[in-house]
Design an enzyme around this catalytic site. Structure first.
Site, mmCIF file in Angstrom:
data_model
loop_
_atom_site.group_PDB
_atom_site.id
_atom_site.type_symbol
_atom_site.label_atom_id
_atom_site.label_comp_id
_atom_site.label_asym_id
_atom_site.label_seq_id
_atom_site.Cartn_x
_atom_site.Cartn_y
_atom_site.Cartn_z
ATOM 1 N N GLU A 225 0.838 -1.216 0.000
ATOM 2 C CA GLU A 225 0.000 0.000 0.000
ATOM 3 C C GLU A 225 0.869 1.261 0.000
ATOM 4 O OE1 GLU A 225 -3.228 -0.202 2.879
ATOM 5 O OE2 GLU A 225 -4.096 -1.922 1.850
ATOM 6 N N GLU B 74 -4.969 -8.862 -0.225
ATOM 7 C CA GLU B 74 -5.707 -8.550 1.017
ATOM 8 C C GLU B 74 -7.181 -8.460 0.667
ATOM 9 O OE1 GLU B 74 -4.399 -5.384 3.606
ATOM 10 O OE2 GLU B 74 -2.277 -5.838 3.192
HETATM 11 O O1 AHR Z 1 -4.973 -6.068 7.045
HETATM 12 C C1 AHR Z 1 -4.856 -4.927 7.815
HETATM 13 C C2 AHR Z 1 -4.238 -3.747 7.043
HETATM 14 O O2 AHR Z 1 -5.079 -3.373 6.002
HETATM 15 C C3 AHR Z 1 -2.920 -4.021 6.376
HETATM 16 O O3 AHR Z 1 -1.839 -3.880 7.236
HETATM 17 C C4 AHR Z 1 -2.879 -2.970 5.302
HETATM 18 O O4 AHR Z 1 -2.121 -3.357 4.201
HETATM 19 C C5 AHR Z 1 -4.336 -2.755 4.973
HETATM 20 O O5 AHR Z 1 -4.652 -1.413 4.907
#
Ligand code: AHR
Length: 541
Positions: free
Chosen positions: A212, A335
């Site tokens: 990110e 994610e």
């Molecule tokens: O999964 C939790 C967080 O969500 C992670 O650290 C990040 O990459 C995302 O914003």
């Protein structure tokens, strides 16, 4: 309240009688209503005569970040813990996760990855520095580092996927970490690894430059990150026969800018581009919704949000197709999962949340979406494996419980590495007509009442997975397999009497799969009856 009103419309006599004697609990009321609803009539044609490509088994990947009680307490308890463990990793959790045949495990973050310095996590544990976990709070002892992670991967039979620190690290640090892990030479770093107890190098097939980077990974603009990615990727090297797939940070809904720039400027340097998308019932980060306390309106809104994954994948894919028509670069949904409000009054660690039947339905819908788009989606990692967000297992001290999501993953294993079989699905829509949630307005667009996917495994067995999104009506599905006759159906069903049924430490078996047998054969067609709010995975004989 809403369901009571709807029920009054459908069955006034019974409802009034029940309300008069005040005898129905909300769960019994819901069940009574469900029993009275007409089924949704649907049809599925399985095009086994038109097989497509391979479904990458990595779409059932997991994610483990240094966050809350995931690593410390959830996986790592240390060798001296009274909790039974093997080299510090708790036996119950590892055994449960092993059953999932996890193909790939992402670590150490997440946001944490861009503050992690790998040298902190090697060597004698009592000498490792304690560092603040600046992303998620507390102090990290670094007891769980590279060797412990690799040990876990080997115990699970999962391939490691490491996220390198681009945000606060250097290309040199990243390059040396890879050398430390994968070089079989007598270089200083390979010797150091041996000195720390690991003779043979590990294989590291997936390595990402940052996480990110448009947010917690450095607040970069896409043009800046594209240049940084190219620079870092140059130093992600293959040593001693290891081959690394280099992964770049993708966006979530900023596909026009971020994905376009990354693909235009750095596609040649990458084998994968990530995509992050979380399901928030309300779609609102300030008030996401509760993990366990929700009505049908919020159930429905959660599924509306989940299905946005289709749009994200297809819009990303369209841009990727422009620059990479051969589909060489994989879309890595590294994610995804549900993200709810913290439970009031509970301090179970950062981002700890309970998991209900709704989560299993969300997981299965997402897995169907990844399967359907498996020409481009080469990996997906649910966030996160233990005690954080949409977890597979929850722990409390020495106790452990498998979540409904765990069982959805277990049932879907049959699709790992199988051949995608397209399906023609026709099903009525599922819509809620009334109600609101206290978080404000939610998206009430209609969703399909059924989601499905099919595949053929290496032994020629055809598997069909079906989700009934409607919590009130069963789905009566007329199913055919093009070019063959099905004589027998076996499989498993995951459902419960309430939408928010869950497994707790006191009642660990509230939601678990049961054998499926609700089908009949009629004029060479199979008629399946899929209960409301359920996940079903079938083998067709
Ligand atoms: O999964 C939790 C967080 O969500 C992670 O650290 C990040 O990459 C995302 O914003």
């Amino acid at each position: 309240m809403n369901s009571r009103r709807m029920f009054l419309k459908r069955g006034p006599a019974l409802a009034l009688a029940a309300l008069a004697i005040g005898s129905l609990s909300p769960a019994a009321f819901h069940h009574a209503r469900t029993q009275r609803s007409e089924p949704n009539k649907a049809s599925i044609v399985i095009r086994s005569d038109q097989p497509k490509g391979t479904i990458n088994r990595n779409i059932q990947g997991q994610f483990a970040e240094h966050l809350g009680r995931l690593i410390y307490g959830g996986l790592w308890v240390g060798e001296d813990s009274p909790i039974p463990n093997t080299r510090g990793l708790r036996n119950d959790v590892v055994a449960a996760l092993k059953e999932l045949r996890i193909p790939v495990l992402r670590w150490p973050g997440g946001c944490f990855a861009d503050e992690y310095h790998w040298r902190d996590g090697i060597g004698p544990r009592d000498k490792r520095p304690r560092r603040p976990n600046a992303s998620w709070g507390g102090v990290d002892t670094n007891a769980f580092g590279t060797h412990e992670f690799m040990d876990l991967c080997e115990m699970l039979g999962a391939e490691p996927y490491i996220t390198g620190n681009l945000g606060s690290g250097t290309p040199q640090e990243m390059m040396e970490w890879i050398e430390y892990m994968t070089s079989d030479s007598d270089s200083e770093l390979a010797r150091l690894r041996r000195q720390n107890g690991r003779d043979k190098p590990w294989k590291v097939p997936y390595f990402a430059a940052g996480n990110e980077s448009w947010g917690c990974g450095g607040e970069m603009r896409p043009e800046y990150y594209a240049d940084e990615y190219r620079r870092y990727a140059t130093f992600i090297k293959d040593y001693s026969g290891n081959h690394i797939h280099k992964l770049a940070v993708g966006s979530h809904d900023d596909y026009y800018k971020w994905t376009e720039v990354l693909m235009a400027q750095a596609a040649k340097q990458m084998q994968g581009l990530s995509l992050h998308f979380y399901t928030l019932p309300t779609g609102n980060w300030q008030r996401k919704g509760s993990a366990t306390q929700f009505d049908e309106t919020e159930w429905h809104a959660t599924l509306v949000q989940t299905l946005r994954m289709v749009e994200f994948i297809e819009k990303h894919s369209a841009i990727m197709d422009k620059y990479d028509p051969q589909k060489r670069v994989g879309l890595m949904v590294d994610e995804w999962g549900t993200w709810y409000d913290r439970e009031p009054g509970k301090d179970m660690g950062a981002l700890y949340q309970q998991n209900t039947l709704r989560d299993a339905v969300v997981a299965a819908i997402n897995l169907n979406i990844f399967i359907e788009h498996s020409d481009r989606v080469q990996m997906a990692n649910i966030a996160q494996m233990v005690n954080v967000l949409q977890a597979m297992v929850l722990t409390d001290g020495e106790k452990m419980v498998r979540t409904p999501t765990y069982y959805a993953f277990k049932m879907y294993q049959v699709h790992q590495g199988a051949t995608l079989i397209p399906i023609e699905l026709s099903a009525p829509e599922y819509k809620v007509h009334q109600g609101s949630v206290d978080q404000g307005s939610v998206d009430q667009s209609s969703v399909p009442s059924v989601s499905a996917s099919a595949s053929r495994d290496k032994d020629g067995k055809v598997h069909l997975s079906i989700v009934n999104l409607d919590p009130n009506r069963s789905a009566e599905i007329t199913m055919k397999v093009a070019g063959s006759t099905v004589r027998n159906v076996t499989g498993e069903l995951l459902t419960a009497s309430t939408m928010n049924a869950m497994n707790t430490f006191d009642n660990p078996n509230g939601v678990k799969p049961a054998p499926f047998s609700s089908y009949k054969i009629q004029d060479s067609q199979i008629i399946l009856t899929i209960p409301p709010k359920s996940v079903v995975v079938l083998e067709l004989h």
